[in-house]
Design an enzyme around this catalytic site. Structure first.
Site, PDB file in Angstrom:
ATOM      1  N   ASP A   1     -43.856  -2.656 -32.176  1.00  0.00           N
ATOM      2  CA  ASP A   1     -42.409  -2.611 -31.941  1.00  0.00           C
ATOM      3  C   ASP A   1     -41.843  -4.021 -31.754  1.00  0.00           C
ATOM      4  O   ASP A   1     -40.787  -4.360 -32.309  1.00  0.00           O
ATOM      5  CB  ASP A   1     -42.151  -1.749 -30.695  1.00  0.00           C
ATOM      6  CG  ASP A   1     -40.723  -1.242 -30.636  1.00  0.00           C
ATOM      7  OD1 ASP A   1     -40.154  -0.988 -31.712  1.00  0.00           O
ATOM      8  OD2 ASP A   1     -40.183  -1.121 -29.528  1.00  0.00           O
TER       9      ASP A   1
ATOM     10  N   GLY B   1     -52.310   2.065 -29.864  1.00  0.00           N
ATOM     11  CA  GLY B   1     -52.439   0.744 -29.239  1.00  0.00           C
ATOM     12  C   GLY B   1     -52.306   0.872 -27.730  1.00  0.00           C
ATOM     13  O   GLY B   1     -53.193   1.408 -27.059  1.00  0.00           O
TER      14      GLY B   1
END
Ligand code: AR6
Length: 252
Positions: A119, A204
């Site tokens: 992100d 993640g």
């Protein structure tokens, strides 16, 4: 079964498999009407290694013939058929921020302001306009997705989805992860994006085991009705790539 097709029904879905190879080519769903049944959707295998597609019109005629054969009676001539193809899937190693596709997906958090991981990389590459735009979106719920322009990215759109944190697997994680993939395809369909790149959502910081996550990613994209024609899973490391390649191979 005849020499070309092996056919069977499960609930309201008719499956047409090639007799010789066993490959599933068509999935046809029906809805009951007062006067009989209406075909509501048709999914066609679009991997050219498995099935070389005809034009949509040719396909429509071919399907009509197959279904007439299965049903043992001719089909009405103007039966509406919505032809949808399953997207082609591939897994690659790379950085999703450079993907030249219509839409890339980011694994966001609920405030949508660019956290860490993929992100952060996407927000950096898209420029500050992305964060400003996200501020107007009022966040995004777990398992849902929102879409924004891609600003300085090669991709025209960014689809922001919020994956589940892994808590052992019995806290709804699989359902939520599946929902992320379905929601992303729905957002892509809303803007007409035909090619979409996904990262390995939730694997993640959220620690979802990569093998299980890859299986959900592939099975959900394969079974979700969508107009997206090409889905690329962009993996950031080799173990993730291998998990996706295996899941794609097993789903065929
Ligand atoms: N291209 C492709 N994949 C990438 C890239 C990249 N540039 N960078 C990382 N990955 P994560 P999550 C992979 O942690 O688990 C964030 O802080 C990475 O190796 O980005 O869903 C958010 O703000 C991994 O396989 O997302 C949320 O708070 C995958 O992308 C939270 O983390 C996802 O890793 C979301 O956690």
């Amino acid at each position: 079964m005849n020499d070309k097709w092996f056919t069977f029904m499960e609930d309201d879905c008719l499956f047409l498999h090639r007799s010789w190879t066993g490959f599933g080519i068509y999935e046809v769903t029906f809805a009951a009407k007062e006067t009989g049944f209406l075909i509501t959707s048709v999914h066609v295998e679009s991997d050219p290694d498995i099935y070389k597609r005809d034009s949509d019109m040719g396909e429509r005629e071919q399907l009509r013939e197959i279904i007439a054969h299965v049903a043992g009676e001719p089909m009405p001539p103007l039966l509406p058929i919505l032809i949808q193809s399953k997207p082609q899937l591939e897994a690659v190693l790379g950085d999703i921020t450079t993907e030249k596709v219509d839409a890339i997906v980011t694994a966001a958090d609920t405030v949508l302001l660019g956290g860490g991981g993929v992100d952060m990389a996407i927000h950096r590459a898209a420029g500050p306009e992305l964060r400003s735009h996200c501020r107007s979106l009022d966040g995004c719920a777990l398992g849902r997705a929102k879409i924004t322009p891609g600003f300085r990215l090669a991709a025209q759109w960014v689809i922001h989805t919020v994956g589940p944190k892994w808590q052992g697997g019995s806290h709804g994680e699989p359902v939520l992860l599946e929902s992320c993939y379905r929601e992303c395809l729905a957002r892509a369909d809303e803007v007409g994006a035909e090619s979409v790149a996904f990262p390995a959502i939730a694997t993640g910081a959220h620690k979802y085991p990569r093998t299980a996550a890859a299986k959900i990613a592939i099975s959900t994209v394969r079974k979700t009705p969508t107009k997206v024609r090409e889905v690329r899973f962009v993996c950031f490391d080799v173990p993730t790539l291998k998990a996706y390649q295996k899941a794609i191979g097993e789903a065929k």
